[in-house]
Design a protein around this motif. Structure first.
Motif, PDB file in Angstrom:
ATOM      1  N   MET A  53     -10.146  31.195 -36.240  1.00  0.00           N
ATOM      2  CA  MET A  53      -9.804  29.715 -36.736  1.00  0.00           C
ATOM      3  C   MET A  53      -8.936  29.757 -37.733  1.00  0.00           C
ATOM      4  SD  MET A  53     -13.216  27.406 -35.567  1.00  0.00           S
ATOM      5  CE  MET A  53     -14.191  28.283 -36.593  1.00  0.00           C
ATOM      6  N   THR A  54      -8.830  30.664 -38.777  1.00  0.00           N
ATOM      7  CA  THR A  54      -8.049  30.860 -39.809  1.00  0.00           C
ATOM      8  C   THR A  54      -6.564  31.139 -39.535  1.00  0.00           C
ATOM      9  OG1 THR A  54      -8.199  33.112 -40.513  1.00  0.00           O
ATOM     10  CG2 THR A  54     -10.065  31.610 -41.319  1.00  0.00           C
ATOM     11  N   LEU A  55      -6.326  31.981 -38.208  1.00  0.00           N
ATOM     12  CA  LEU A  55      -5.047  32.370 -37.861  1.00  0.00           C
ATOM     13  C   LEU A  55      -4.608  33.606 -38.528  1.00  0.00           C
ATOM     14  CD1 LEU A  55      -3.419  28.851 -36.931  1.00  0.00           C
ATOM     15  CD2 LEU A  55      -5.050  30.142 -35.731  1.00  0.00           C
ATOM     16  N   ILE A  56      -5.103  33.947 -39.539  1.00  0.00           N
ATOM     17  CA  ILE A  56      -4.561  35.117 -40.337  1.00  0.00           C
ATOM     18  C   ILE A  56      -4.711  36.435 -39.628  1.00  0.00           C
ATOM     19  CG2 ILE A  56      -5.285  36.573 -42.373  1.00  0.00           C
ATOM     20  CD1 ILE A  56      -6.639  34.034 -43.626  1.00  0.00           C
ATOM     21  N   ILE A  57      -5.671  36.678 -38.792  1.00  0.00           N
ATOM     22  CA  ILE A  57      -5.661  37.809 -37.934  1.00  0.00           C
ATOM     23  C   ILE A  57      -4.513  37.822 -36.994  1.00  0.00           C
ATOM     24  CG2 ILE A  57      -7.291  39.395 -36.425  1.00  0.00           C
ATOM     25  CD1 ILE A  57      -9.690  38.526 -38.271  1.00  0.00           C
ATOM     26  N   LEU A  58      -4.645  36.559 -36.302  1.00  0.00           N
ATOM     27  CA  LEU A  58      -3.780  36.251 -35.097  1.00  0.00           C
ATOM     28  C   LEU A  58      -2.261  36.584 -35.494  1.00  0.00           C
ATOM     29  CD1 LEU A  58      -5.274  33.410 -33.031  1.00  0.00           C
ATOM     30  CD2 LEU A  58      -5.381  35.829 -32.847  1.00  0.00           C
ATOM     31  N   ARG A  59      -1.773  36.299 -36.836  1.00  0.00           N
ATOM     32  CA  ARG A  59      -0.537  36.419 -37.281  1.00  0.00           C
ATOM     33  C   ARG A  59      -0.209  37.945 -37.610  1.00  0.00           C
ATOM     34  NH1 ARG A  59       1.629  31.605 -37.417  1.00  0.00           N
ATOM     35  NH2 ARG A  59       0.377  29.695 -38.156  1.00  0.00           N
ATOM     36  N   PHE A 141     -17.756  27.541 -28.795  1.00  0.00           N
ATOM     37  CA  PHE A 141     -18.994  27.992 -29.308  1.00  0.00           C
ATOM     38  C   PHE A 141     -20.294  27.376 -28.873  1.00  0.00           C
ATOM     39  CE2 PHE A 141     -15.994  28.965 -33.013  1.00  0.00           C
ATOM     40  CZ  PHE A 141     -16.490  30.167 -33.299  1.00  0.00           C
ATOM     41  N   LYS A 142     -20.019  26.312 -28.211  1.00  0.00           N
ATOM     42  CA  LYS A 142     -21.146  25.611 -27.494  1.00  0.00           C
ATOM     43  C   LYS A 142     -21.689  26.326 -26.353  1.00  0.00           C
ATOM     44  CE  LYS A 142     -19.959  20.829 -28.926  1.00  0.00           C
ATOM     45  NZ  LYS A 142     -19.497  19.595 -28.704  1.00  0.00           N
ATOM     46  N   SER A 143     -20.700  27.025 -25.637  1.00  0.00           N
ATOM     47  CA  SER A 143     -21.123  27.730 -24.394  1.00  0.00           C
ATOM     48  C   SER A 143     -21.972  29.111 -24.955  1.00  0.00           C
ATOM     49  CB  SER A 143     -19.754  28.041 -23.872  1.00  0.00           C
ATOM     50  OG  SER A 143     -19.069  28.894 -24.571  1.00  0.00           O
ATOM     51  N   LYS A 144     -22.016  29.148 -25.949  1.00  0.00           N
ATOM     52  CA  LYS A 144     -22.570  30.482 -26.511  1.00  0.00           C
ATOM     53  C   LYS A 144     -24.194  30.254 -26.518  1.00  0.00           C
ATOM     54  CE  LYS A 144     -18.651  32.633 -28.953  1.00  0.00           C
ATOM     55  NZ  LYS A 144     -18.418  33.791 -27.816  1.00  0.00           N
ATOM     56  N   GLY A 145     -24.509  29.068 -26.565  1.00  0.00           N
ATOM     57  CA  GLY A 145     -25.976  28.638 -26.669  1.00  0.00           C
ATOM     58  C   GLY A 145     -26.588  29.291 -28.232  1.00  0.00           C
ATOM     59  N   GLY A 146     -27.735  28.908 -28.346  1.00  0.00           N
ATOM     60  CA  GLY A 146     -28.406  29.365 -29.610  1.00  0.00           C
ATOM     61  C   GLY A 146     -28.059  28.596 -30.818  1.00  0.00           C
ATOM     62  N   VAL A 147     -28.400  29.215 -32.009  1.00  0.00           N
ATOM     63  CA  VAL A 147     -27.996  28.454 -33.333  1.00  0.00           C
ATOM     64  C   VAL A 147     -26.448  28.375 -33.410  1.00  0.00           C
ATOM     65  CG1 VAL A 147     -27.967  29.024 -35.756  1.00  0.00           C
ATOM     66  CG2 VAL A 147     -29.998  29.905 -34.212  1.00  0.00           C
ATOM     67  N   ILE A 148     -25.597  29.275 -33.187  1.00  0.00           N
ATOM     68  CA  ILE A 148     -24.460  29.247 -32.899  1.00  0.00           C
ATOM     69  C   ILE A 148     -23.627  27.832 -32.416  1.00  0.00           C
ATOM     70  CG2 ILE A 148     -22.020  30.199 -32.541  1.00  0.00           C
ATOM     71  CD1 ILE A 148     -23.288  32.907 -32.709  1.00  0.00           C
ATOM     72  N   SER A 149     -24.244  27.744 -31.396  1.00  0.00           N
ATOM     73  CA  SER A 149     -23.911  26.425 -30.831  1.00  0.00           C
ATOM     74  C   SER A 149     -24.192  25.037 -31.373  1.00  0.00           C
ATOM     75  CB  SER A 149     -24.495  26.277 -29.184  1.00  0.00           C
ATOM     76  OG  SER A 149     -25.738  26.225 -29.326  1.00  0.00           O
ATOM     77  N   LEU A 150     -25.131  24.888 -32.292  1.00  0.00           N
ATOM     78  CA  LEU A 150     -25.473  24.122 -32.942  1.00  0.00           C
ATOM     79  C   LEU A 150     -24.995  23.732 -34.430  1.00  0.00           C
ATOM     80  CD1 LEU A 150     -29.487  24.061 -32.186  1.00  0.00           C
ATOM     81  CD2 LEU A 150     -27.693  22.466 -31.085  1.00  0.00           C
ATOM     82  N   THR A 151     -24.862  25.059 -34.975  1.00  0.00           N
ATOM     83  CA  THR A 151     -24.236  24.959 -36.267  1.00  0.00           C
ATOM     84  C   THR A 151     -22.558  25.024 -36.417  1.00  0.00           C
ATOM     85  OG1 THR A 151     -24.496  27.402 -36.670  1.00  0.00           O
ATOM     86  CG2 THR A 151     -26.425  26.123 -37.160  1.00  0.00           C
ATOM     87  N   ILE A 152     -22.095  25.672 -35.493  1.00  0.00           N
ATOM     88  CA  ILE A 152     -20.627  25.821 -36.028  1.00  0.00           C
ATOM     89  C   ILE A 152     -19.740  24.755 -35.268  1.00  0.00           C
ATOM     90  CG2 ILE A 152     -18.812  27.466 -35.022  1.00  0.00           C
ATOM     91  CD1 ILE A 152     -20.605  28.715 -37.009  1.00  0.00           C
ATOM     92  N   PRO A 153     -19.829  24.392 -34.196  1.00  0.00           N
ATOM     93  CA  PRO A 153     -19.079  23.105 -33.905  1.00  0.00           C
ATOM     94  C   PRO A 153     -18.849  22.094 -34.832  1.00  0.00           C
ATOM     95  CG  PRO A 153     -20.396  23.753 -31.819  1.00  0.00           C
ATOM     96  CD  PRO A 153     -20.969  24.527 -33.017  1.00  0.00           C
ATOM     97  N   PRO A 154     -19.819  21.696 -35.503  1.00  0.00           N
ATOM     98  CA  PRO A 154     -19.632  20.460 -36.537  1.00  0.00           C
ATOM     99  C   PRO A 154     -18.533  21.047 -37.742  1.00  0.00           C
ATOM    100  CG  PRO A 154     -21.956  20.523 -36.056  1.00  0.00           C
ATOM    101  CD  PRO A 154     -21.272  21.807 -35.597  1.00  0.00           C
ATOM    102  N   ILE A 155     -18.656  22.433 -37.842  1.00  0.00           N
ATOM    103  CA  ILE A 155     -17.760  22.850 -39.030  1.00  0.00           C
ATOM    104  C   ILE A 155     -16.258  22.962 -38.619  1.00  0.00           C
ATOM    105  CG2 ILE A 155     -17.341  24.838 -40.538  1.00  0.00           C
ATOM    106  CD1 ILE A 155     -20.413  25.191 -40.041  1.00  0.00           C
ATOM    107  N   ILE A 156     -15.992  23.038 -37.293  1.00  0.00           N
ATOM    108  CA  ILE A 156     -14.735  23.248 -36.914  1.00  0.00           C
ATOM    109  C   ILE A 156     -13.514  22.233 -37.281  1.00  0.00           C
ATOM    110  CG2 ILE A 156     -13.082  23.533 -34.882  1.00  0.00           C
ATOM    111  CD1 ILE A 156     -15.650  24.857 -33.392  1.00  0.00           C
ATOM    112  N   LYS A 157     -14.077  20.974 -37.252  1.00  0.00           N
ATOM    113  CA  LYS A 157     -13.094  19.858 -37.731  1.00  0.00           C
ATOM    114  C   LYS A 157     -12.497  20.300 -39.239  1.00  0.00           C
ATOM    115  CE  LYS A 157     -15.385  16.194 -34.993  1.00  0.00           C
ATOM    116  NZ  LYS A 157     -15.670  14.847 -35.110  1.00  0.00           N
ATOM    117  N   LEU A 158     -13.105  21.018 -39.909  1.00  0.00           N
ATOM    118  CA  LEU A 158     -12.965  21.231 -41.487  1.00  0.00           C
ATOM    119  C   LEU A 158     -11.523  22.184 -41.196  1.00  0.00           C
ATOM    120  CD1 LEU A 158     -15.970  22.071 -43.037  1.00  0.00           C
ATOM    121  CD2 LEU A 158     -14.810  20.109 -43.161  1.00  0.00           C
TER     122      LEU A 158
END
Length: 260
Positions: A53-59, A141-158
């Motif tokens: 999501m930083t796009l650094i690796i993609l670049r 991230f939601k599709s992965k289930g578990g803790v990741i699906s709950l903790t990461i999506p709210p952060i993505i807007k940042l």
């Protein structure tokens, strides 16, 4: 995360056209080789992008891939000067930064390469605004289930400023040089719902605006070829569910774009 694989064509590899195959996040070699088989008579560079999501690796990957393609042509001067690009899901978004890189990396050293591109295939993407990117990553991230699906999506807007920068810097390169497109999409796509149709409409709109003196009123009359294939399958499932139709569409696209 930065490994680029190369597979020569089994037939006449010295003169074969070149495919750049960009997979979806998590796509392994076995999966991508199935897509590669659609392009049997092509030499193929293959890359799987990470969830970046930083796009650094993609670049960074865009820079590496650009240099490898340049080296490929330098070492094979008689090779076909025809390139196609096939991106899947996040792989479609990678293409924007890659096209930017082809034109501008190393002060334009590689800007001859965009002129070799005959067509671009987009499967289950592309995002052209930051909100679609946020929705896509959140769904992933939601599709992965578990803790990741709950903790990461709210952060993505940042990360919205980064996505907005991508849309400003990289997305415009999809509209340059009148690239031809084949676009696979579905209304059942819960990752990027409506994103592909927005891109198709934006292509048509830009072509109309660029040719308004000629009374351009539909995509068939534009200077570029825009083929779209709508399925009822879910995100990145189009090839799996409709293999024959998918292959037929790609083959038609190759034929149409090489005889225009």
């Amino acid at each position: 995360m930065l490994k680029v694989r190369f597979y020569p064509s089994k037939n006449n590899k010295e003169n074969a056209p070149l495919l750049i195959l960009i997979g979806f996040v998590g796509s392994n070699k076995r999966v991508l080789l199935k897509y590669k088989e659609i392009w049997k008579d092509f030499n193929v560079f293959m890359y799987t992008p990470p969830m970046d999501m930083t796009l650094i690796i993609l670049r960074m990957a865009s820079n590496i891939l650009t240099k490898k393609i340049h080296k490929y042509y330098k070492n094979n001067e008689s090779s076909s000067k025809i390139i196609y690009i096939h991106g899947i899901s996040v792989g479609t978004c990678f293409i924007g930064g890659f096209l930017n890189c082809l034109e501008n990396y190393k002060n334009g050293k590689y800007n001859y390469l965009p002129h070799y591109i005959k067509g671009i295939v987009l499967d289950s993407g592309l995002v052209i605004n930051a909100n679609d990117a946020i929705e896509g990553f959140s769904s992933g991230f939601k599709s992965k289930g578990g803790v990741i699906s709950l903790t990461i999506p709210p952060i993505i807007k940042l990360f919205k400023p980064i996505f907005s920068d991508y849309c400003k810097r990289d997305v415009p390169y999809f509209y340059k040089y009148n690239y031809n497109y084949l676009i696979f999409y579905s209304d059942c796509d819960t990752y990027f719902p409506g994103a592909s149709k927005k891109f198709i409409d934006s292509l048509i709109s830009k072509d109309i605006n660029n040719n308004d003196n000629n009374n351009i009123d539909n995509k068939k009359n534009s200077k570029r070829i825009i083929m779209e294939q709508k399925f009822d399958s879910h995100h990145i499932q189009h090839f799996r569910k409709y293999k024959n139709e998918y292959i037929e569409s790609v083959q038609k696209f190759i034929t149409y774009t090489q005889t225009e």
